[in-house]
Design a protein around this motif. Structure first.
Motif, PDB file in Angstrom:
ATOM      1  N   THR A 198       0.827  -1.216   0.000  1.00 28.66           N
ATOM      2  CA  THR A 198       0.000   0.000   0.000  1.00 28.66           C
ATOM      3  C   THR A 198       0.857   1.260   0.000  1.00 28.66           C
ATOM      4  O   THR A 198       0.614   2.193  -0.764  1.00 28.66           O
ATOM      5  CB  THR A 198      -0.906   0.008   1.246  1.00 28.66           C
ATOM      6  OG1 THR A 198      -1.804  -1.103   1.186  1.00 28.66           O
ATOM      7  CG2 THR A 198      -1.700   1.298   1.333  1.00 28.66           C
ATOM      8  N   LEU A 199       1.897   1.291   0.827  1.00 28.25           N
ATOM      9  CA  LEU A 199       2.706   2.511   0.948  1.00 28.25           C
ATOM     10  C   LEU A 199       3.385   2.859  -0.372  1.00 28.25           C
ATOM     11  O   LEU A 199       3.394   4.016  -0.798  1.00 28.25           O
ATOM     12  CB  LEU A 199       3.727   2.352   2.071  1.00 28.25           C
ATOM     13  CG  LEU A 199       3.108   2.171   3.470  1.00 28.25           C
ATOM     14  CD1 LEU A 199       4.192   1.884   4.506  1.00 28.25           C
ATOM     15  CD2 LEU A 199       2.285   3.388   3.878  1.00 28.25           C
ATOM     16  N   ALA A 200       3.905   1.857  -1.064  1.00 32.66           N
ATOM     17  CA  ALA A 200       4.559   2.127  -2.357  1.00 32.66           C
ATOM     18  C   ALA A 200       3.513   2.536  -3.401  1.00 32.66           C
ATOM     19  O   ALA A 200       3.729   3.466  -4.191  1.00 32.66           O
ATOM     20  CB  ALA A 200       5.313   0.877  -2.808  1.00 32.66           C
TER      21      ALA A 200
ATOM     22  N   LEU B  49      23.371  -3.524  -3.088  1.00 28.04           N
ATOM     23  CA  LEU B  49      22.766  -4.531  -2.215  1.00 28.04           C
ATOM     24  C   LEU B  49      21.275  -4.561  -2.519  1.00 28.04           C
ATOM     25  O   LEU B  49      20.745  -3.670  -3.191  1.00 28.04           O
ATOM     26  CB  LEU B  49      23.006  -4.206  -0.739  1.00 28.04           C
ATOM     27  CG  LEU B  49      22.670  -2.785  -0.297  1.00 28.04           C
ATOM     28  CD1 LEU B  49      21.202  -2.642   0.064  1.00 28.04           C
ATOM     29  CD2 LEU B  49      23.509  -2.401   0.907  1.00 28.04           C
ATOM     30  N   THR B  50      20.611  -5.584  -2.055  1.00 27.10           N
ATOM     31  CA  THR B  50      19.190  -5.717  -2.360  1.00 27.10           C
ATOM     32  C   THR B  50      18.388  -4.781  -1.468  1.00 27.10           C
ATOM     33  O   THR B  50      18.463  -4.898  -0.236  1.00 27.10           O
ATOM     34  CB  THR B  50      18.725  -7.159  -2.109  1.00 27.10           C
ATOM     35  OG1 THR B  50      19.607  -8.027  -2.820  1.00 27.10           O
ATOM     36  CG2 THR B  50      17.306  -7.362  -2.614  1.00 27.10           C
ATOM     37  N   THR B  51      17.676  -3.850  -2.074  1.00 27.04           N
ATOM     38  CA  THR B  51      16.856  -2.926  -1.300  1.00 27.04           C
ATOM     39  C   THR B  51      15.457  -2.863  -1.906  1.00 27.04           C
ATOM     40  O   THR B  51      15.305  -2.547  -3.094  1.00 27.04           O
ATOM     41  CB  THR B  51      17.468  -1.511  -1.241  1.00 27.04           C
ATOM     42  OG1 THR B  51      16.465  -0.573  -0.851  1.00 27.04           O
ATOM     43  CG2 THR B  51      18.083  -1.084  -2.559  1.00 27.04           C
ATOM     44  N   VAL B  52      14.443  -3.136  -1.081  1.00 28.05           N
ATOM     45  CA  VAL B  52      13.060  -3.165  -1.570  1.00 28.05           C
ATOM     46  C   VAL B  52      12.607  -1.756  -1.936  1.00 28.05           C
ATOM     47  O   VAL B  52      12.251  -1.475  -3.089  1.00 28.05           O
ATOM     48  CB  VAL B  52      12.119  -3.788  -0.521  1.00 28.05           C
ATOM     49  CG1 VAL B  52      10.671  -3.748  -0.994  1.00 28.05           C
ATOM     50  CG2 VAL B  52      12.541  -5.225  -0.208  1.00 28.05           C
ATOM     51  N   ASN B  53      12.635  -0.850  -0.979  1.00 31.10           N
ATOM     52  CA  ASN B  53      12.160   0.505  -1.271  1.00 31.10           C
ATOM     53  C   ASN B  53      13.093   1.218  -2.258  1.00 31.10           C
ATOM     54  O   ASN B  53      12.653   2.029  -3.070  1.00 31.10           O
ATOM     55  CB  ASN B  53      12.039   1.323   0.017  1.00 31.10           C
ATOM     56  CG  ASN B  53      10.849   0.905   0.888  1.00 31.10           C
ATOM     57  OD1 ASN B  53      10.688   1.402   1.981  1.00 31.10           O
ATOM     58  ND2 ASN B  53       9.997   0.006   0.419  1.00 31.10           N
TER      59      ASN B  53
ATOM     60  N   ARG C 135      13.349  -8.631  -5.322  1.00 32.24           N
ATOM     61  CA  ARG C 135      12.367  -9.504  -5.980  1.00 32.24           C
ATOM     62  C   ARG C 135      11.084  -9.645  -5.162  1.00 32.24           C
ATOM     63  O   ARG C 135      10.223 -10.447  -5.501  1.00 32.24           O
ATOM     64  CB  ARG C 135      13.018 -10.875  -6.213  1.00 32.24           C
ATOM     65  CG  ARG C 135      14.260 -10.796  -7.093  1.00 32.24           C
ATOM     66  CD  ARG C 135      15.086 -12.070  -7.090  1.00 32.24           C
ATOM     67  NE  ARG C 135      14.299 -13.231  -7.438  1.00 32.24           N
ATOM     68  CZ  ARG C 135      14.783 -14.482  -7.388  1.00 32.24           C
ATOM     69  NH1 ARG C 135      16.018 -14.695  -6.984  1.00 32.24           N
ATOM     70  NH2 ARG C 135      14.035 -15.500  -7.728  1.00 32.24           N
ATOM     71  N   GLU C 136      10.981  -8.867  -4.062  1.00 32.94           N
ATOM     72  CA  GLU C 136       9.828  -8.997  -3.164  1.00 32.94           C
ATOM     73  C   GLU C 136       8.503  -8.859  -3.905  1.00 32.94           C
ATOM     74  O   GLU C 136       8.411  -8.074  -4.870  1.00 32.94           O
ATOM     75  CB  GLU C 136       9.921  -7.943  -2.053  1.00 32.94           C
ATOM     76  CG  GLU C 136      10.646  -8.381  -0.795  1.00 32.94           C
ATOM     77  CD  GLU C 136      12.145  -8.634  -0.990  1.00 32.94           C
ATOM     78  OE1 GLU C 136      12.778  -9.136  -0.051  1.00 32.94           O
ATOM     79  OE2 GLU C 136      12.672  -8.332  -2.072  1.00 32.94           O
ATOM     80  N   PRO C 137       7.461  -9.532  -3.445  1.00 30.39           N
ATOM     81  CA  PRO C 137       6.124  -9.398  -4.045  1.00 30.39           C
ATOM     82  C   PRO C 137       5.627  -7.951  -4.074  1.00 30.39           C
ATOM     83  O   PRO C 137       4.869  -7.565  -4.963  1.00 30.39           O
ATOM     84  CB  PRO C 137       5.246 -10.267  -3.141  1.00 30.39           C
ATOM     85  CG  PRO C 137       6.184 -11.267  -2.543  1.00 30.39           C
ATOM     86  CD  PRO C 137       7.487 -10.553  -2.381  1.00 30.39           C
TER      87      PRO C 137
ATOM     88  N   PHE D 113      18.927  -6.823   8.519  1.00 29.26           N
ATOM     89  CA  PHE D 113      19.111  -5.626   9.365  1.00 29.26           C
ATOM     90  C   PHE D 113      20.126  -5.930  10.454  1.00 29.26           C
ATOM     91  O   PHE D 113      20.209  -7.066  10.919  1.00 29.26           O
ATOM     92  CB  PHE D 113      17.767  -5.205   9.984  1.00 29.26           C
ATOM     93  CG  PHE D 113      16.815  -4.628   8.982  1.00 29.26           C
ATOM     94  CD1 PHE D 113      15.736  -5.364   8.526  1.00 29.26           C
ATOM     95  CD2 PHE D 113      17.023  -3.351   8.468  1.00 29.26           C
ATOM     96  CE1 PHE D 113      14.870  -4.838   7.579  1.00 29.26           C
ATOM     97  CE2 PHE D 113      16.155  -2.819   7.520  1.00 29.26           C
ATOM     98  CZ  PHE D 113      15.081  -3.571   7.073  1.00 29.26           C
ATOM     99  N   GLU D 114      20.831  -4.881  10.880  1.00 26.76           N
ATOM    100  CA  GLU D 114      21.930  -5.113  11.835  1.00 26.76           C
ATOM    101  C   GLU D 114      21.473  -5.130  13.283  1.00 26.76           C
ATOM    102  O   GLU D 114      22.214  -5.514  14.163  1.00 26.76           O
ATOM    103  CB  GLU D 114      23.035  -4.074  11.650  1.00 26.76           C
ATOM    104  CG  GLU D 114      22.692  -2.650  12.071  1.00 26.76           C
ATOM    105  CD  GLU D 114      22.185  -1.824  10.894  1.00 26.76           C
ATOM    106  OE1 GLU D 114      21.697  -2.422   9.922  1.00 26.76           O
ATOM    107  OE2 GLU D 114      22.255  -0.591  10.993  1.00 26.76           O
ATOM    108  N   ASN D 115      20.222  -4.754  13.542  1.00 25.32           N
ATOM    109  CA  ASN D 115      19.823  -4.714  14.950  1.00 25.32           C
ATOM    110  C   ASN D 115      18.383  -5.169  15.126  1.00 25.32           C
ATOM    111  O   ASN D 115      17.553  -4.487  15.697  1.00 25.32           O
ATOM    112  CB  ASN D 115      19.990  -3.277  15.484  1.00 25.32           C
ATOM    113  CG  ASN D 115      19.660  -3.212  16.966  1.00 25.32           C
ATOM    114  OD1 ASN D 115      19.930  -4.154  17.696  1.00 25.32           O
ATOM    115  ND2 ASN D 115      19.039  -2.128  17.392  1.00 25.32           N
TER     116      ASN D 115
END
Ligand code: EPZ
Length: 418
Positions: free
Chosen positions: A25-27, A162-166, A189-191, A329-331
């Motif tokens: 929705t946000l995208a 690197l792989t980034t969705v947004n 490649r996220e849905p 994520f690192e944390n």
């Protein structure tokens, strides 16, 4: 209403429909800025992040609001009068940064506050900016704002480090109105990328390859609004299935594209659950404690990092010792200290958590820190002895619509307080 109280012990039984995907929705809302005319999005979850994005679009001068007649529909007219997304809104939700690509592509400029880090990590936006610069945008950092400007963007080859969705979504949206061809290499490649690409094509864009790591976009002069049904939320579906497993229940989730849940289903099967997959539905039956196993999160189609906390909660009472490794994520282990307060036996070692299954968890007051950590605490609370109180549930409300009602409809003893 700041707390959710759950009485552990109930076996979840029944079926529940998931809400529309928050992340899709946000995208999709940001993409409405690319279109002439009105964009209608249906099956939108009523969650805080959607409200925040509506505020951001309105601050830009767009007309963006919930539909008067249908509570899960938003209507957006992407006209913009002031291409600046203000700090006080962007700091609430880093996905706000998704408006930058559409703004610079359609209006030639955009100013978005640099989204800070958050509980789960630094979360820079260097890849977003690398892509927009490759398309010819001039990027300026100015008093905490990122400013991107260009007369007209020009297609280019963008190889993400690197792989980034947004990041993939932002640059893909910008490329739809750039002159010429853009190739995105090492694309996510996220849905949620695939769904956005489908919507962009429906708006008149020329996008191919979404769902693979190489997306090709051929620029067009303009896009028009669409009427789009948002896909069911795969992470909410996985969360409810995890709740079914920890309570040794019989739970069916409805309204989700099961193809987007394959890795989660595979993991739940490895944990000993019985799963049946039907059209838009997944049923989970569990009769024994989960089996211990190794979990490693990864970009899609690997196991979603957004499922890590929920599955770890199940593993705290599994038979045997598990290892959960978070590679995205690192944390993203903020739920660990809270689970330990409930008696979980977890030892952290860098990006891995060593989880030794215990007989049962003990209910305790715990604190939500981020969206999925809080979901993990709810899952744990369903199996703890006594009443677990999860506070700061506004974190949950950012991404889950009425989660306590959904769980109650499956037999959970759960209520909202405060
Ligand atoms: C999206 O965030 C989701 N959010 C996240 O869901 C999800 O956890 C994440 O993808 C991974 O699947 C939305 O779609 C709104 P990334 P995104 O860029 O796109 C690093 C939830 O709970 N990175 O794929 O921001 C970054 O720090 C949320 O619903 C850079 O270094 O995530 C991270 O370590 C949480 N530079 C890794 O890449 C950049 O320019 C993956 O982040 C961009 C990202």
């Amino acid at each position: 209403m700041d707390r959710i109280v759950v009485q552990g012990g109930a076996r979840l039984v029944g079926e529940v429909a998931v809400s529309g995907s928050k992340n899709s929705t946000l995208a999709l809302m940001a993409s409405a800025l690319l279109a002439e005319g009105e964009t209608v999005l249906r099956n939108v979850p009523r969650v805080r992040d959607v409200d925040t994005m509506l505020q951001i679009l309105e601050a830009l001068g767009a007309r963006a609001r919930w539909d008067e007649r249908d509570a899960h529909t938003v209507r957006i007219d992407g006209r913009v009068t002031k291409p600046e997304a203000p700090y006080d809104l962007v700091r609430k939700m880093r996905a706000s940064f998704l408006v930058l690509g559409p703004l610079v592509a359609r209006f030639g400029c955009g100013r978005v506050s640099e989204p800070g880090g958050c509980a789960i990590g630094v979360r820079p936006v260097d890849q977003h900016l690398k892509g927009l610069e490759a398309l010819g945008a001039r990027i300026r950092l100015d008093h905490g704002y990122v400013e991107a400007s260009a007369d007209r963007l020009t297609g280019a080859r963008v190889a993400f480090d690197l792989t980034t969705v947004n990041g993939t979504q932002n640059v893909m949206m910008a490329a739809t109105l750039a002159a010429g061809e853009t190739v995105l290499e090492n694309a996510a490649r996220e849905p949620e990328v695939t769904e956005l690409a489908r919507a962009l094509v429906a708006m008149g864009a020329d996008v191919s390859g979404a769902g693979t790591d190489r997306i090709v976009v051929r620029g067009v002069r303009g896009l028009h609004g669409i009427d789009h049904d948002v896909a069911g939320d795969r992470i909410e579906a996985g969360t409810i299935l995890a709740a079914g497993l920890i309570t040794r229940g019989d739970v069916t989730v409805l309204g989700v594209d099961t193809a987007t849940l394959e890795t989660t289903i595979e993991k739940l099967r490895e944990m000993g659950a019985m799963l049946e997959v039907g059209a838009g539905r997944v049923r989970l039956v569990a009769e024994a404690p989960a089996r211990a196993l190794r979990i490693v999160t990864a970009p899609y189609p690997g196991l979603a990092t957004d499922m890590q906390a929920q599955l770890m909660a199940v593993l705290t009472v599994a038979s045997g010792s598990s290892v959960v490794t978070e590679t995205v994520f690192e944390n993203r282990f903020m739920h660990v200290p809270e689970l330990q307060r409930m008696g979980a036996d977890i030892a952290l070692d860098g990006r891995s958590a060593h989880v030794r299954g215990v007989g049962s968890l003990s209910a305790a007051p715990v604190m939500a820190t981020d969206l999925r950590a809080s979901a993990g605490l709810l899952v744990a609370g369903l199996a703890a002895d006594g009443e677990t109180t999860v506070s700061r549930v506004y974190h949950i409300d950012r991404g889950y619509e009425r989660i306590e009602e959904k769980l109650r409809s499956l037999g959970a003893e759960i209520r909202r307080e405060g």
